[in-house]
Design a protein around this motif. Structure first.
Motif, PDB file in Angstrom:
ATOM      1  N   VAL A  58      42.857  33.368  39.746  1.00 59.50           N
ATOM      2  CA  VAL A  58      42.259  33.950  38.559  1.00 59.50           C
ATOM      3  C   VAL A  58      43.050  35.222  38.243  1.00 59.50           C
ATOM      4  N   GLY A  59      43.559  35.317  37.058  1.00 56.72           N
ATOM      5  CA  GLY A  59      44.373  36.471  36.694  1.00 56.72           C
ATOM      6  C   GLY A  59      45.811  36.277  37.148  1.00 56.72           C
ATOM      7  N   LYS A  60      46.568  37.365  37.136  1.00 54.54           N
ATOM      8  CA  LYS A  60      47.986  37.280  37.487  1.00 54.54           C
ATOM      9  C   LYS A  60      48.227  37.245  38.988  1.00 54.54           C
ATOM     10  N   GLY A  61      47.387  37.888  39.771  1.00 50.79           N
ATOM     11  CA  GLY A  61      47.599  37.967  41.211  1.00 50.79           C
ATOM     12  C   GLY A  61      48.259  39.282  41.581  1.00 50.79           C
ATOM     13  N   VAL A  62      48.485  39.487  42.860  1.00 51.99           N
ATOM     14  CA  VAL A  62      49.101  40.730  43.332  1.00 51.99           C
ATOM     15  C   VAL A  62      50.613  40.649  43.170  1.00 51.99           C
TER      16      VAL A  62
END
Length: 94
Positions: free
Chosen positions: A32-36
């Protein structure tokens, strides 16, 4: 009387239409989202690269962290991710 009710109920069950899920739903991505953007390489236990598919349209890089077996997503667009994946592929080819 009970027999008539049972027969009516049985007919309704046989006549009713059952619909299943028609294929994979859209947007079932693990990340979910771009990530680290970065994880210390010494903390990485396992790397999984999930290519785009009909159920998830984006490339996903899932990393399992040592010690706590936590899974994190790496941002595939970050310089660290691109460099790390390139080095892994170079090691695999050799």
């Amino acid at each position: 009387m009970k027999a008539v009710a049972f027969i009516a109920l049985a007919c309704l069950c046989l006549v009713s239409e059952v619909k299943g899920q028609a294929g994979a739903p859209k947007g079932r991505c693990f990340c979910v989202g771009k990530g680290v953007n970065m994880i210390l390489p010494r903390k990485i236990a396992k790397v999984e690269i999930v290519p785009p598919s009909p159920s998830c349209e984006k490339l996903e890089i899932v990393v399992t962290v040592k010690n706590d077996s936590e899974q994190k997503c790496l941002n595939p667009e970050s310089k660290f991710s691109q460099y790390y994946i390139r080095k892994l592929l170079e090691k695999r080819i050799q």
